[in-house]
Write an enzyme that holds these catalytic residues in place. Structure first.
Site, mmCIF file in Angstrom:
data_model
loop_
_atom_site.group_PDB
_atom_site.id
_atom_site.type_symbol
_atom_site.label_atom_id
_atom_site.label_comp_id
_atom_site.label_asym_id
_atom_site.label_seq_id
_atom_site.Cartn_x
_atom_site.Cartn_y
_atom_site.Cartn_z
ATOM 1 C CE LYS A 1 38.190 44.874 40.476
ATOM 2 N NZ LYS A 1 38.446 44.674 41.893
ATOM 3 C CE LYS B 1 43.870 41.422 35.516
ATOM 4 N NZ LYS B 1 42.574 41.137 36.122
ATOM 5 C CB THR C 1 39.386 41.937 37.350
ATOM 6 O OG1 THR C 1 39.049 41.838 38.736
ATOM 7 C CG2 THR C 1 39.202 43.376 36.888
HETATM 8 N N1 LIG Z 1 44.288 39.429 44.570
HETATM 9 C C1 LIG Z 1 43.433 40.407 44.776
HETATM 10 O O1 LIG Z 1 43.534 41.154 45.756
HETATM 11 C C2 LIG Z 1 42.272 40.631 43.823
HETATM 12 C C3 LIG Z 1 41.249 41.514 44.194
HETATM 13 C C4 LIG Z 1 40.174 41.713 43.342
HETATM 14 C C5 LIG Z 1 40.144 41.075 42.106
HETATM 15 N N2 LIG Z 1 41.177 40.234 41.741
HETATM 16 C C6 LIG Z 1 41.105 39.579 40.424
HETATM 17 O O2 LIG Z 1 40.774 38.197 40.623
HETATM 18 C C7 LIG Z 1 41.407 37.423 39.610
HETATM 19 C C8 LIG Z 1 42.281 36.358 40.288
HETATM 20 O O3 LIG Z 1 43.244 37.011 41.101
HETATM 21 P P1 LIG Z 1 44.207 36.186 42.095
HETATM 22 O O4 LIG Z 1 44.806 37.203 42.991
HETATM 23 O O5 LIG Z 1 43.472 35.041 42.662
HETATM 24 O O6 LIG Z 1 45.317 35.678 41.070
HETATM 25 P P2 LIG Z 1 46.388 34.509 41.240
HETATM 26 O O7 LIG Z 1 46.660 34.222 42.669
HETATM 27 O O8 LIG Z 1 47.517 34.832 40.336
HETATM 28 O O9 LIG Z 1 45.618 33.234 40.649
HETATM 29 C C9 LIG Z 1 45.272 33.150 39.291
HETATM 30 C C10 LIG Z 1 44.577 31.839 39.064
HETATM 31 O O10 LIG Z 1 44.256 31.704 37.687
HETATM 32 C C11 LIG Z 1 44.862 30.533 37.145
HETATM 33 N N3 LIG Z 1 45.256 30.799 35.761
HETATM 34 C C12 LIG Z 1 45.884 31.888 35.287
HETATM 35 N N4 LIG Z 1 46.043 31.787 33.955
HETATM 36 C C13 LIG Z 1 45.501 30.600 33.602
HETATM 37 C C14 LIG Z 1 45.356 29.928 32.367
HETATM 38 N N5 LIG Z 1 45.800 30.479 31.222
HETATM 39 N N6 LIG Z 1 44.758 28.717 32.360
HETATM 40 C C15 LIG Z 1 44.311 28.167 33.519
HETATM 41 N N7 LIG Z 1 44.406 28.749 34.719
HETATM 42 C C16 LIG Z 1 44.995 29.956 34.758
HETATM 43 C C17 LIG Z 1 46.066 30.278 38.040
HETATM 44 O O11 LIG Z 1 46.477 28.936 37.932
HETATM 45 P P3 LIG Z 1 47.949 28.490 38.451
HETATM 46 O O12 LIG Z 1 47.785 28.205 39.919
HETATM 47 O O13 LIG Z 1 48.269 27.289 37.647
HETATM 48 O O14 LIG Z 1 48.880 29.634 38.166
HETATM 49 C C18 LIG Z 1 45.467 30.627 39.409
HETATM 50 O O15 LIG Z 1 44.622 29.592 39.866
HETATM 51 C C19 LIG Z 1 42.214 38.405 38.730
HETATM 52 O O16 LIG Z 1 41.440 38.735 37.605
HETATM 53 C C20 LIG Z 1 42.404 39.601 39.647
HETATM 54 O O17 LIG Z 1 42.560 40.800 38.908
HETATM 55 C C21 LIG Z 1 42.232 39.992 42.585
#
Ligand SMILES: NC(=O)c1ccc[n+]([C@@H]2O[C@H](COP(=O)([O-])OP(=O)(O)OC[C@H]3O[C@@H](n4cnc5c(N)ncnc54)[C@H](OP(=O)(O)O)[C@@H]3O)[C@@H](O)[C@H]2O)c1
Length: 289
Positions: free
Chosen positions: A172, A240, A97
């Site tokens: 979104k 965010k 997102t």
């Molecule tokens: N969770 C939800 O319910 C949900 C729903 C809809 C949309 N989203 C969106 O989907 C996206 C991912 O969400 P998530 O819940 O999966 O987040 P998350 O569990 O915090 O995972 C984030 C991922 O991105 C990687 N990452 C973050 N910063 C990075 C960087 N600078 N360089 C390389 N890798 C990086 C992290 O690596 P590490 O493992 O090394 O930290 C991890 O693999 C976000 O944009 C979020 O807003 C989430």
């Protein structure tokens, strides 16, 4: 079978990449914290790479799902970024997102080297990712979209082309704007009912069958009344997302008074230590001390 690279194995990316492997695709993963990539390979097979570039080197399609705009630039651009490994005729599909601006920026850079770009943010949360039932909102060229859709289907219940690059992210944003105001209304209603001494289980049951019904009411109202806020999408992520919405509104002239207010309220939730509470924790600000 498509040769795929998946970059970003977080709460969302890990199961999404798993569904691609289960659908028979040849998946190479990259994650900043290597232990997660190793855990993914142990569970799903495939291979892990040490940089986004190495993961993308042989891939026909590269998927990304990281945190925000800068994280996305970090895994796509630069010497070790995915673009450096991608060849003519390949495609980058981004599930982060992020802003519509970064989508347009990366799409323009990709065009220069024959790489198609689709912004494809998702809705449906962790459960949607795990169950392969996400809603995917896409922006890009129709030909690229038609090519990607059957692959994305592995973890989606709906995949829709919304318009040109950026239109997925803009859709979104509409989703998040609608949720923000609704959650504050729900919190106020639940808190009002509790203070009035009503049986809230009954209230939710009755009004949940009428015009006040919503996904948030069906899934969060009861836990809100119980003061439990550990059920998914975190306040940090919501702030965010609302920041992205408010910035975009500055560009297109939309007025978002309620969204701006709710963003501030989430700031108060964060100040109370609620960074990882779920978005229904607006309720916490109303509960009696
Ligand atoms: N969770 C939800 O319910 C949900 C729903 C809809 C949309 N989203 C969106 O989907 C996206 C991912 O969400 P998530 O819940 O999966 O987040 P998350 O569990 O915090 O995972 C984030 C991922 O991105 C990687 N990452 C973050 N910063 C990075 C960087 N600078 N360089 C390389 N890798 C990086 C992290 O690596 P590490 O493992 O090394 O930290 C991890 O693999 C976000 O944009 C979020 O807003 C989430």
């Amino acid at each position: 079978m498509t040769k795929i690279a998946f970059i970003g194995l977080g709460v969302m990316g890990f199961p999404m990449a798993g569904h691609l492997a289960a659908a028979g695709h040849d998946v190479t993963v990259y994650n900043r914290t290597a232990a997660k990539a190793e855990a993914w390979v142990a569970k799903h097979g495939g291979a892990a790479a040490s940089t986004p570039r190495a993961a993308a080197a042989e891939a026909q399609m590269v998927f990304t799902c990281v945190g925000n705009d800068d994280d996305l630039r970090g895994v796509v651009l630069g010497d070790d970024g995915a673009f450096a490994g991608m060849g003519q005729g390949t495609m980058l599909i981004d599930h982060t997102t992020a802003s519509a601006e970064v989508a347009r920026e990366l799409a323009a850079m990709g065009t220069g080297q024959g790489v198609a770009f689709i912004d494809a943010p998702v809705s449906g949360g962790q459960a949607g990712a795990e169950n392969g039932a996400l809603t995917v909102m896409c922006g890009g060229e129709r030909d690229s979209f038609e090519h990607a859709r059957p692959v994305i289907d592995a973890f989606a219940r709906a995949v829709t082309l919304m318009g040109p690059v950026g239109a997925g992210q803009l859709t979104k944003m509409v989703n998040q704007i609608c949720i923000a105001g609704l959650l504050q209304g729900l919190a106020e209603g639940m808190n009002f009912g509790q203070r009035a001494g009503l049986d809230m289980e009954k209230v939710i049951d009755v009004i949940g069958k009428g015009a006040a019904q919503s996904w948030q009411m069906d899934n969060r109202a009861t836990t809100m009344c119980e003061g439990k806020f550990e059920f998914g999408f975190a306040v940090d992520w919501m702030r965010k997302d609302l920041g992205i919405c408010l910035a975009e509104a500055n560009n297109n002239g939309a007025r978002l008074p309620i969204t701006a207010l709710v963003d501030q309220l989430y700031g108060q939730v964060q100040a109370r230590g609620g960074q990882r509470w779920d978005t229904s924790s607006l309720m916490q600000l109303l509960i009696k001390d």
